[in-house]
Design a protein around this motif. Structure first.
Motif, PDB file in Angstrom:
ATOM      1  N   LYS A 380       0.665  -1.476   0.304  1.00  0.00           N
ATOM      2  CA  LYS A 380      -0.164  -0.297  -0.654  1.00  0.00           C
ATOM      3  C   LYS A 380       0.595   1.117   0.211  1.00  0.00           C
ATOM      4  O   LYS A 380       1.830   1.676   0.990  1.00  0.00           O
ATOM      5  N   ARG A 381       0.645   2.602  -1.000  1.00  0.00           N
ATOM      6  CA  ARG A 381       1.494   3.372  -1.297  1.00  0.00           C
ATOM      7  C   ARG A 381       1.251   4.176  -0.745  1.00  0.00           C
ATOM      8  O   ARG A 381      -0.549   5.232  -0.542  1.00  0.00           O
ATOM      9  N   LEU A 382       1.673   5.699  -0.153  1.00  0.00           N
ATOM     10  CA  LEU A 382       0.776   6.235   0.482  1.00  0.00           C
ATOM     11  C   LEU A 382       0.372   7.466  -1.366  1.00  0.00           C
ATOM     12  O   LEU A 382       1.300   7.633  -1.798  1.00  0.00           O
ATOM     13  N   LYS A 383      -0.452   7.659  -0.248  1.00  0.00           N
ATOM     14  CA  LYS A 383      -1.237   8.990  -1.215  1.00  0.00           C
ATOM     15  C   LYS A 383      -1.570  10.428  -0.918  1.00  0.00           C
ATOM     16  O   LYS A 383      -1.460  10.504  -0.385  1.00  0.00           O
ATOM     17  N   ILE A 384      -0.683  11.198  -1.477  1.00  0.00           N
ATOM     18  CA  ILE A 384      -1.145  12.987  -1.043  1.00  0.00           C
ATOM     19  C   ILE A 384      -2.267  13.108  -1.739  1.00  0.00           C
ATOM     20  O   ILE A 384      -1.884  13.538  -2.961  1.00  0.00           O
ATOM     21  N   TYR A 385      -3.155  13.532  -1.750  1.00  0.00           N
ATOM     22  CA  TYR A 385      -4.920  14.446  -1.887  1.00  0.00           C
ATOM     23  C   TYR A 385      -4.458  15.169  -2.647  1.00  0.00           C
ATOM     24  O   TYR A 385      -4.380  15.608  -3.879  1.00  0.00           O
ATOM     25  N   TYR A 386      -3.878  16.786  -1.467  1.00  0.00           N
ATOM     26  CA  TYR A 386      -3.393  18.249  -2.002  1.00  0.00           C
ATOM     27  C   TYR A 386      -2.576  18.381   0.043  1.00  0.00           C
ATOM     28  O   TYR A 386      -3.046  17.718   0.631  1.00  0.00           O
ATOM     29  N   ALA A 387      -2.433  19.593  -0.545  1.00  0.00           N
ATOM     30  CA  ALA A 387      -2.112  20.382   0.493  1.00  0.00           C
ATOM     31  C   ALA A 387      -2.052  21.569   0.662  1.00  0.00           C
ATOM     32  O   ALA A 387      -3.000  22.219  -0.229  1.00  0.00           O
ATOM     33  N   PHE A 399      -1.477  18.406   5.080  1.00  0.00           N
ATOM     34  CA  PHE A 399      -1.300  17.498   4.037  1.00  0.00           C
ATOM     35  C   PHE A 399      -3.161  16.577   4.360  1.00  0.00           C
ATOM     36  O   PHE A 399      -2.071  15.837   5.181  1.00  0.00           O
ATOM     37  N   PHE A 400      -3.557  16.553   3.091  1.00  0.00           N
ATOM     38  CA  PHE A 400      -4.955  14.910   2.642  1.00  0.00           C
ATOM     39  C   PHE A 400      -3.671  13.829   2.498  1.00  0.00           C
ATOM     40  O   PHE A 400      -3.731  14.035   1.312  1.00  0.00           O
ATOM     41  N   VAL A 401      -3.939  13.013   3.253  1.00  0.00           N
ATOM     42  CA  VAL A 401      -3.373  11.495   2.622  1.00  0.00           C
ATOM     43  C   VAL A 401      -4.195  10.632   3.235  1.00  0.00           C
ATOM     44  O   VAL A 401      -5.813  10.621   3.562  1.00  0.00           O
ATOM     45  N   ASN A 402      -3.831   8.902   2.205  1.00  0.00           N
ATOM     46  CA  ASN A 402      -4.832   8.267   1.813  1.00  0.00           C
ATOM     47  C   ASN A 402      -4.681   7.489   4.032  1.00  0.00           C
ATOM     48  O   ASN A 402      -5.543   6.236   3.986  1.00  0.00           O
ATOM     49  N   ASN A 403      -3.702   7.664   4.420  1.00  0.00           N
ATOM     50  CA  ASN A 403      -3.342   6.556   5.197  1.00  0.00           C
ATOM     51  C   ASN A 403      -2.220   7.560   6.090  1.00  0.00           C
ATOM     52  O   ASN A 403      -0.567   7.533   5.866  1.00  0.00           O
ATOM     53  N   PHE A 425      11.580  30.831   3.448  1.00  0.00           N
ATOM     54  CA  PHE A 425      10.789  30.749   5.155  1.00  0.00           C
ATOM     55  C   PHE A 425      12.650  30.806   5.895  1.00  0.00           C
ATOM     56  O   PHE A 425      12.400  30.292   6.784  1.00  0.00           O
ATOM     57  N   LYS A 426      13.433  31.069   5.773  1.00  0.00           N
ATOM     58  CA  LYS A 426      14.193  31.874   6.808  1.00  0.00           C
ATOM     59  C   LYS A 426      13.475  32.520   7.476  1.00  0.00           C
ATOM     60  O   LYS A 426      13.588  33.366   7.579  1.00  0.00           O
ATOM     61  N   GLY A 427      14.324  31.545   8.761  1.00  0.00           N
ATOM     62  CA  GLY A 427      14.242  32.385   9.817  1.00  0.00           C
ATOM     63  C   GLY A 427      12.774  31.869  10.615  1.00  0.00           C
ATOM     64  O   GLY A 427      13.008  31.896  11.858  1.00  0.00           O
ATOM     65  N   THR A 428      12.372  30.852  10.073  1.00  0.00           N
ATOM     66  CA  THR A 428      11.546  30.277  11.144  1.00  0.00           C
ATOM     67  C   THR A 428      10.756  28.919  10.635  1.00  0.00           C
ATOM     68  O   THR A 428      11.162  28.960   9.806  1.00  0.00           O
ATOM     69  N   SER A 429       9.954  28.597  11.849  1.00  0.00           N
ATOM     70  CA  SER A 429       9.980  26.836  11.712  1.00  0.00           C
ATOM     71  C   SER A 429       8.951  26.905  10.566  1.00  0.00           C
ATOM     72  O   SER A 429       8.126  27.903  10.160  1.00  0.00           O
ATOM     73  N   LEU A 430       8.300  25.678  10.448  1.00  0.00           N
ATOM     74  CA  LEU A 430       7.315  25.359   9.449  1.00  0.00           C
ATOM     75  C   LEU A 430       6.790  24.265  10.554  1.00  0.00           C
ATOM     76  O   LEU A 430       7.452  23.287  10.656  1.00  0.00           O
ATOM     77  N   ARG A 431       5.013  24.432  10.206  1.00  0.00           N
ATOM     78  CA  ARG A 431       4.208  23.125  10.694  1.00  0.00           C
ATOM     79  C   ARG A 431       3.926  22.505   9.924  1.00  0.00           C
ATOM     80  O   ARG A 431       2.615  23.281   9.553  1.00  0.00           O
ATOM     81  N   LEU A 432       3.788  21.289   9.748  1.00  0.00           N
ATOM     82  CA  LEU A 432       3.471  20.107   8.667  1.00  0.00           C
ATOM     83  C   LEU A 432       2.980  19.008   9.612  1.00  0.00           C
ATOM     84  O   LEU A 432       3.513  18.469  10.873  1.00  0.00           O
ATOM     85  N   LEU A 433       0.964  19.227   9.154  1.00  0.00           N
ATOM     86  CA  LEU A 433       0.074  18.676   9.757  1.00  0.00           C
ATOM     87  C   LEU A 433      -0.347  17.325   8.739  1.00  0.00           C
ATOM     88  O   LEU A 433       0.214  17.983   7.265  1.00  0.00           O
ATOM     89  N   VAL A 434      -0.690  15.610   9.094  1.00  0.00           N
ATOM     90  CA  VAL A 434      -1.020  15.161   8.294  1.00  0.00           C
ATOM     91  C   VAL A 434      -2.739  14.699   8.846  1.00  0.00           C
ATOM     92  O   VAL A 434      -2.691  14.268   9.800  1.00  0.00           O
ATOM     93  N   ARG A 435      -3.327  14.558   8.226  1.00  0.00           N
ATOM     94  CA  ARG A 435      -4.832  14.291   8.342  1.00  0.00           C
ATOM     95  C   ARG A 435      -4.957  13.624   7.253  1.00  0.00           C
ATOM     96  O   ARG A 435      -5.449  13.657   5.725  1.00  0.00           O
ATOM     97  N   GLU A 436      -5.906  12.364   7.235  1.00  0.00           N
ATOM     98  CA  GLU A 436      -6.115  11.520   6.895  1.00  0.00           C
ATOM     99  C   GLU A 436      -7.991  11.322   5.799  1.00  0.00           C
ATOM    100  O   GLU A 436      -8.561  12.131   7.081  1.00  0.00           O
ATOM    101  N   ARG A 437      -7.879  10.943   4.412  1.00  0.00           N
ATOM    102  CA  ARG A 437      -9.066  11.079   4.813  1.00  0.00           C
ATOM    103  C   ARG A 437      -9.306   9.690   3.477  1.00  0.00           C
ATOM    104  O   ARG A 437      -8.617  10.072   2.668  1.00  0.00           O
TER     105      ARG A 437
END
Length: 440
Positions: A380-387, A399-403, A425-437
Motif C-alpha cells: 500500500k502506497r502513500l497518496k497525498i491528495y492535496y495540501a 497534507f490530506f493523505v490516504n493513510n 521561509f528563512k528564520g522561521t520554523s514550519l509546521r506540517l500536519l497530516v490528516r487522513e481522508r
C-alpha cells in the motif's frame, strides 16, 4: 498573546505534584510520600476547554521552617506567586486545617492574586465532604473538593481557575509592532545588546550572572519603525544554579517567548556553542517562533578568513534542528553589525506571515512526489491528495493523505525541504500536519 500562568502552591505532601500530573496529562513531577521531593518548579503547557495556560508546580511552603531546603521552597513558591495570574492553593482533608495552611493563606492574601482554594484527598465525597467545611476558616473563598489520585472534581476546579484568566487585550492583539524576545544563558550580553540598540543604559548591565530577573519590554525606534524587545533572565544549567530565583527564570523565558514573534538566541563567542544553548533555543523552536542566532562578543575573537565559516558550522552541528535559523555575528560592546539585526528581524517577520496559494503549493508537492515516490508498506502506497496552508506564525501546512501511518517522518522532512527550497521561509520554523481522508 501570552498564556496565563497558573501556580499550584501549598504545604509539602498535600498532593501538588499528583494534581500537576493529572492536569498536564503526563507524569512530569516526581510523586513520592516524602515531604520535599518536588524541589524545583516544573512547568507544562496545558489546555482546558478552549483556554491554554502554563501550569507551574512548586515546592511545598513551610512558612516558619529553618530547614534550608524548605526555606528555599518557600522562596521559589513566593516567586511562583509573584509571576502567576491565578494560584491554586491545595490543602489536605486528611490532615485537616493546620496552622501552616493559615500562614500560607496569609501569604496568598497579601499577593492580591486570584486564589482557587482546593481541598485534596476527598476520595469519598459523601464521607469526607463535611470535613471540607472547616477550610472556610481560611477566609479565601469557597473550598473545592477534589481527589487528585482518583481524578475527582478536577473539571470543576479548572472551570473556576479559567474564570480568573485575564480578558484578551484587544489593543495588544492589534499591536503589529514586531515583538522580539532575547534569550540565552546568563552573562552572554543580552541586556548589553538592547542598551547599544537604545543608545542608552536602560537595562542594568552587570558581570554578575542573573542580574536580569524579570522579562522587561523595551521599545526601540529604527528608521521610523518601532520594535519591542523583551529581555529575559539568563538560563543556567541546573548544576550551576546557586540562587533559587534563577531557576524560575526559565518560566519567565517561556512567558517572554510566548509573547514574542521572533527570538534572538544570544551565544557567547568566547565560550562557543554549548548543549545548554541547544536546550534554550528549543523553547523558541517548539513554540514555532522566528529565530535569529546572535553570536555576541565577536570583537574578542582572533579571526582569519575561515573563522566565521567554522563557527557557523559548529552552530549548525549543535543546533541541527535549527537549520532554518539566521546567524549574525555582532559585538554589543562596539556596536559591530548590530544594525543588521533589524533587517534580519524584518525578513523573519515577513517569512513568519508568508502565505502560499493552495494551487501553487500543490504544484510543488506534485513535483516533489514525482521526483521521489512516497513511501509504501505491504503493497500500500502513500497518496497525498492535496495540501493547503492553514495558518501563519508559524506557517502551518496540512497534507490530506490516504493513510497517516504511511507518512514517514523522513518523507515529511523531504516535503518541508522542498517547500523551503521554493519559498525560502528563512528564520522561521514550519509546521506540517497530516490528516487522513478516506478514498471515495
Amino acid at each position: 498573546m501570552s498564556k496565563p500562568i497558573v501556580a499550584v502552591v501549598g504545604r509539602p505532601n498535600v498532593g501538588k505534584s499528583t494534581l500537576f500530573n493529572v492536569i498536564a496529562g503526563q507524569r512530569i513531577s516526581i510523586v513520592k510520600d516524602t515531604p520535599g521531593v518536588t524541589r524545583d518548579r516544573i512547568y507544562a503547557d496545558c489546555t482546558w476547554l478552549d483556554k491554554q495556560f502554563t501550569l507551574i508546580d512548586t515546592g511545598g511552603i513551610e512558612p516558619d521552617s529553618t530547614d534550608i531546603i524548605l526555606s528555599q521552597m518557600r522562596e521559589q513558591a513566593e516567586i511562583a506567586i509573584e509571576t502567576a495570574d491565578v494560584i491554586i492553593f491545595i490543602t489536605d482533608v486528611r490532615q485537616g486545617l493546620v496552622d501552616s495552611d493559615s500562614k500560607v493563606s496569609d501569604m496568598l492574601r497579601r499577593s492580591k492574586k486570584p486564589v482557587v482554594l482546593v481541598v485534596n484527598k476527598v476520595d469519598d465525597m459523601s464521607k469526607l465532604n463535611p470535613d471540607v467545611y472547616e477550610f472556610y476558616n481560611l477566609g479565601i473563598g469557597d473550598p473545592i473538593s477534589i481527589s487528585a489520585m482518583q481524578k475527582l472534581g478536577i473539571g470543576d476546579m479548572l472551570d473556576e481557575v479559567i474564570k480568573y484568566f485575564p480578558e484578551q487585550n484587544l489593543e495588544e492583539e492589534e499591536d503589529e509592532r514586531p515583538r522580539i524576545s532575547i534569550i540565552g544563558k546568563p552573562n552572554v550580553g543580552k541586556s548589553s545588546i538592547i542598551n547599544k540598540l537604545l543608545g542608552e543604559s536602560r537595562l542594568i548591565v552587570s558581570n554578575i550572572a542573573g542580574t536580569t530577573r524579570d522579562a522587561i519590554d523595551t521599545t526601540v525606534k529604527y528608521h521610523g519603525k518601532e520594535y519591542v524587545f523583551i529581555d529575559t533572565a539568563g538560563l543556567r544549567r541546573k548544576s550551576k544554579i546557586k540562587e533559587e530565583i534563577e531557576r524560575f527564570s526559565i518560566i519567565r523565558a517561556v512567558a517572554a517567548v510566548e509573547r514574542s514573534d521572533v527570538a534572538l538566541m544570544v551565544i557567547d563567542a568566547e565560550e562557543g556553542i554549548t548543549e545548554q544553548d541547544a536546550k534554550i533555543a528549543g523553547i523558541a523552536h517548539e513554540r514555532g517562533k522566528g529565530i535569529i542566532i546572535v553570536v555576541n562578543k565577536w570583537d574578542t575573537i582572533e579571526k582569519d578568513n575561515k573563522t566565521t565559516k567554522e563557527f557557523e558550522n559548529k552552530i549548525r552541528t549543535v543546533l541541527s534542528y535549527l537549520s532554518y535559523a539566521e546567524i549574525v555575528f555582532v559585538s554589543a560592546k562596539t556596536g559591530q553589525r548590530l544594525n543588521k539585526l533589524y533587517d534580519k528581524i524584518d525578513m523573519v517577520m515577513e517569512n513568519q506571515t508568508l502565505r502560499i496559494q493552495t494551487g501553487v503549493l500543490n504544484e510543488i508537492v506534485m513535483e516533489a512526489t514525482a521526483m521521489h515516490q512516497p513511501p509504501s508498506d505491504k503493497g500500500k502506497r502513500l497518496k497525498i491528495y492535496y495540501a493547503t496552508q492553514v495558518a501563519v506564525k508559524p506557517p502551518t501546512f496540512v497534507f490530506f493523505v490516504n493513510n497517516k501511518k504511511l507518512m514517514h517522518f523522513t518523507y515529511l522532512r523531504y516535503l518541508e525541504n522542498k517547500i523551503r527550497d521554493t519559498f525560502g521561509f528563512k528564520g522561521t520554523s514550519l509546521r506540517l500536519l497530516v490528516r487522513e481522508r478516506k478514498e471515495k
